[in-house]
Design a protein around this motif. Structure first.
Motif, mmCIF file in Angstrom:
data_model
loop_
_atom_site.group_PDB
_atom_site.id
_atom_site.type_symbol
_atom_site.label_atom_id
_atom_site.label_comp_id
_atom_site.label_asym_id
_atom_site.label_seq_id
_atom_site.Cartn_x
_atom_site.Cartn_y
_atom_site.Cartn_z
ATOM 1 N N GLU A 26 1.232 4.322 -2.960
ATOM 2 C CA GLU A 26 1.047 5.758 -2.803
ATOM 3 C C GLU A 26 2.127 6.526 -3.550
ATOM 4 O O GLU A 26 1.871 7.579 -4.147
ATOM 5 C CB GLU A 26 1.059 6.127 -1.319
ATOM 6 C CG GLU A 26 -0.147 5.616 -0.545
ATOM 7 C CD GLU A 26 -1.453 6.165 -1.082
ATOM 8 O OE1 GLU A 26 -1.492 7.361 -1.434
ATOM 9 O OE2 GLU A 26 -2.434 5.395 -1.161
ATOM 10 N N GLU A 27 3.353 6.003 -3.520
ATOM 11 C CA GLU A 27 4.450 6.646 -4.244
ATOM 12 C C GLU A 27 4.277 6.482 -5.757
ATOM 13 O O GLU A 27 4.507 7.409 -6.526
ATOM 14 C CB GLU A 27 5.791 6.066 -3.799
ATOM 15 C CG GLU A 27 6.139 6.341 -2.354
ATOM 16 C CD GLU A 27 6.401 7.814 -2.094
ATOM 17 O OE1 GLU A 27 6.913 8.497 -3.006
ATOM 18 O OE2 GLU A 27 6.102 8.284 -0.984
ATOM 19 N N ASP A 47 0.818 -1.214 0.000
ATOM 20 C CA ASP A 47 0.000 0.000 0.000
ATOM 21 C C ASP A 47 0.851 1.263 0.000
ATOM 22 O O ASP A 47 0.579 2.213 -0.752
ATOM 23 C CB ASP A 47 -0.939 0.005 1.210
ATOM 24 C CG ASP A 47 -2.104 -0.967 1.044
ATOM 25 O OD1 ASP A 47 -2.316 -1.429 -0.098
ATOM 26 O OD2 ASP A 47 -2.786 -1.260 2.038
ATOM 27 N N ALA A 48 1.888 1.298 0.860
ATOM 28 C CA ALA A 48 2.723 2.499 0.935
ATOM 29 C C ALA A 48 3.475 2.730 -0.372
ATOM 30 O O ALA A 48 3.646 3.869 -0.820
ATOM 31 C CB ALA A 48 3.708 2.377 2.097
ATOM 32 N N PRO A 95 9.235 5.435 1.284
ATOM 33 C CA PRO A 95 8.024 4.898 1.934
ATOM 34 C C PRO A 95 8.375 3.779 2.914
ATOM 35 O O PRO A 95 9.237 2.943 2.641
ATOM 36 C CB PRO A 95 7.195 4.374 0.763
ATOM 37 C CG PRO A 95 8.184 4.119 -0.326
ATOM 38 C CD PRO A 95 9.237 5.181 -0.162
ATOM 39 N N GLU A 96 7.709 3.762 4.069
ATOM 40 C CA GLU A 96 7.922 2.716 5.065
ATOM 41 C C GLU A 96 6.990 1.544 4.756
ATOM 42 O O GLU A 96 5.892 1.436 5.302
ATOM 43 C CB GLU A 96 7.678 3.259 6.469
ATOM 44 C CG GLU A 96 8.695 4.298 6.905
ATOM 45 C CD GLU A 96 8.506 4.708 8.349
ATOM 46 O OE1 GLU A 96 7.556 4.223 8.996
ATOM 47 O OE2 GLU A 96 9.311 5.533 8.844
ATOM 48 N N ILE A 97 7.425 0.683 3.877
ATOM 49 C CA ILE A 97 6.592 -0.452 3.485
ATOM 50 C C ILE A 97 6.742 -1.578 4.500
ATOM 51 O O ILE A 97 7.732 -1.657 5.227
ATOM 52 C CB ILE A 97 6.932 -0.945 2.068
ATOM 53 C CG1 ILE A 97 8.339 -1.567 2.007
ATOM 54 C CG2 ILE A 97 6.809 0.184 1.058
ATOM 55 C CD1 ILE A 97 8.663 -2.176 0.676
ATOM 56 N N HIS A 122 10.708 -2.385 11.282
ATOM 57 C CA HIS A 122 10.830 -1.569 10.084
ATOM 58 C C HIS A 122 12.174 -1.872 9.409
ATOM 59 O O HIS A 122 13.210 -1.896 10.057
ATOM 60 C CB HIS A 122 10.753 -0.078 10.420
ATOM 61 C CG HIS A 122 9.385 0.372 10.819
ATOM 62 N ND1 HIS A 122 8.304 0.273 9.974
ATOM 63 C CD2 HIS A 122 8.918 0.918 11.964
ATOM 64 C CE1 HIS A 122 7.220 0.737 10.590
ATOM 65 N NE2 HIS A 122 7.564 1.130 11.801
#
Length: 218
Positions: free
Chosen positions: A38-39, A34-35, A197-199, A182
């Motif tokens: 977004e990018e 999802d993250a 992004p923190e995927i 993370h």
């Protein structure tokens, strides 16, 4: 990731010295992108990663005594995405050490709870959509691609069903990839990549394997 799969296959061959199996595996993975989506949505013309799935290929094996088993598993797969100005090749892979406990139900047919201990990685190779060029032009101006990778520690609890047929077996496995911490992004040269992004690539998976070896039992 190819090196990781190669090492796991070596482990699989070693496992065959005892009771065990080793071979090839295809998997259906559903990591959370999802993250990353977004990018990608900020790139004009870029399609989103629909359904958050990826097909991977790899191998592995395990061996041991009557019940306690040890083995490993490695996998990798990729998808491509195209925007108006850039193309992206995404690869997703991982490698695990897997202890497990084999429950022999009938003549080698059985189940095995396992837990994979290892890591997963997402790699993005970005290339401007500039068309084809001559080899000499590439040597004069090689700065046409960028590669970034995201790596994280991952646990993969799973349940395996083993269906033996003479010296081969069909392995069916289902489980969950869990990344409790993370991870971090870095460029191909080892430098950190800031504001990325923190995927979290955690998600369920299912796999099927064609294995070679032997597990006896009444």
């Amino acid at each position: 990731m190819k090196k990781a799969v190669f090492l796991v296959l070596i482990l699989a061959v070693a496992a065959l010295g005892a009771k065990g199996y080793g071979g090839f595996v295809v998997s259906y993975m559903m990591p959370d992108f999802d993250a990353l989506n977004e990018e990608l949505s900020d790139v004009q013309g870029m399609a989103r990663i629909e359904d958050d799935y990826i097909i991977t290929y790899g191998g592995g094996g395990w061996g041991g005594g009557d019940h306690l088993m040890f083995g490993g598993w490695g996998f990798g797969g990729g998808r491509r995405f195209y925007g108006n100005t850039v193309s992206i090749k995404m690869t997703y892979g991982g490698g695990f050490f897997e202890p497990g406990y084999f429950i022999n139900i009938w003549k080698g047919f059985g189940i095995m709870p396992m837990v994979g201990i290892g890591g997963t990685a997402v790699t993005l190779k970005l290339r401007p959509r500039l068309g084809d060029i001559d080899f000499g032009e590439l040597l004069d101006n090689p700065g046409r691609t960028s590669e970034v990778s995201f790596r994280t520690f991952t646990l993969a609890p799973s349940l395996t069903i083993l269906i033996p047929i003479e010296f081969i077996a069909i392995q069916i496995k289902g489980g969950y990839m869990w990344s409790p911490f993370h991870g971090g992004w870095e460029l191909e040269d080892g430098a950190d990549l800031r504001k990325a992004p923190e995927i979290n690539p955690s998600g369920i998976f299912a796999s099927a394997g064609l294995l070679f070896g032997f597990v006896g039992g009444d």
